[in-house]
Design a protein around this motif. Structure first.
Motif: not given
Length: 219
Positions: A155-175
């Motif tokens: 997600a881009r920074e503008d996406d976070a602002k547009f949708f009004g949510m806090h998006i953390v760029p660093e993720k963990e994928m648990l399998c």
């Protein structure tokens, strides 16, 4: 049946070459290696942080007619390693892009999907730092251990602002691979986690797996 198979092997760190060399010798055209962190199936050991270990996750996509030879070659080469060396399983793939060309399988919709899948791969993508919480919840619902892969959101920074949510760029994928009868309980345990309660905080999904094998010596 699908025209392609995705073989996933999870082995100790720096052992990916063992898998890839065996696969290439058996007819594979290559693969992709990701680094991850294994979480012990023992809750007490995991809580102490001494059960974690670095893992190599090897992704090999191959045509249906070649997958059996590749699968057997990987099992054979790992039979010389210690007991509990790793695991491998297959996932159906319905199309593949190779050298700019898209090849589709003969599957239409759910046609050809196996109804006798014994295990499921549960993939949980959460903000960095929450994979262990998800694993703890899954373990209480009957899961064993899991593997964590570091990732990032797109997600881009503008996406976070547009949708009004806090998006953390660093993720963990648990399998996590679980028996079919435990899938619903594990998914429900993950669904109720506080770290997944906010929009954009994470996602979880299931895939049927086949031909599951533990790698290494049998005894």
């Amino acid at each position: 049946m699908s025209s392609f198979k995705l073989l996933l092997s999870i082995v100790p760190h720096n052992k990916a070459e063992l898998i890839s060399n065996a696969a290439v010798a058996a007819g594979s055209f290559g693969g992709t290696v990701a680094m991850g962190r294994g979480i012990s199936p023992n809750a007490f050991i995991a809580a102490l942080g001494i059960g974690d270990s670095m893992k190599d996750i090897v992704y090999i996509l191959t045509e249906e007619q070649n997958h059996r030879a590749i699968y057997n070659a990987i099992v054979d080469v790992c039979s010389k390693e210690r007991h509990g060396f790793g695991m491998m399983f297959c996932i159906d793939a319905d199309s593949m892009i190779k050298t700019g060309n898209v090849t589709h399988s003969s599957m239409q919709g759910d046609a050809g999907m196996s109804n006798d899948v014994e295990r499921n791969l549960i993939t949980v993508i959460v903000n960095k730092g929450y994979a262990d919480d998800a694993m703890a919840a899954a373990r209480k619902a009957g899961a064993g251990g899991g593997t964590v892969i570091n990732a990032r959101g797109t997600a881009r920074e503008d996406d976070a602002k547009f949708f009004g949510m806090h998006i953390v760029p660093e993720k963990e994928m648990l399998c996590i691979v679980v028996e079919r009868e435990k899938k619903d309980a594990v998914m429900e345990a993950i669904r109720t986690l506080p770290c997944l309660s906010e929009p954009g905080s994470g996602i979880a999904f299931c895939s049927g797996v086949s031909e599951f094998a533990m790698l290494g010596k049998k005894h």
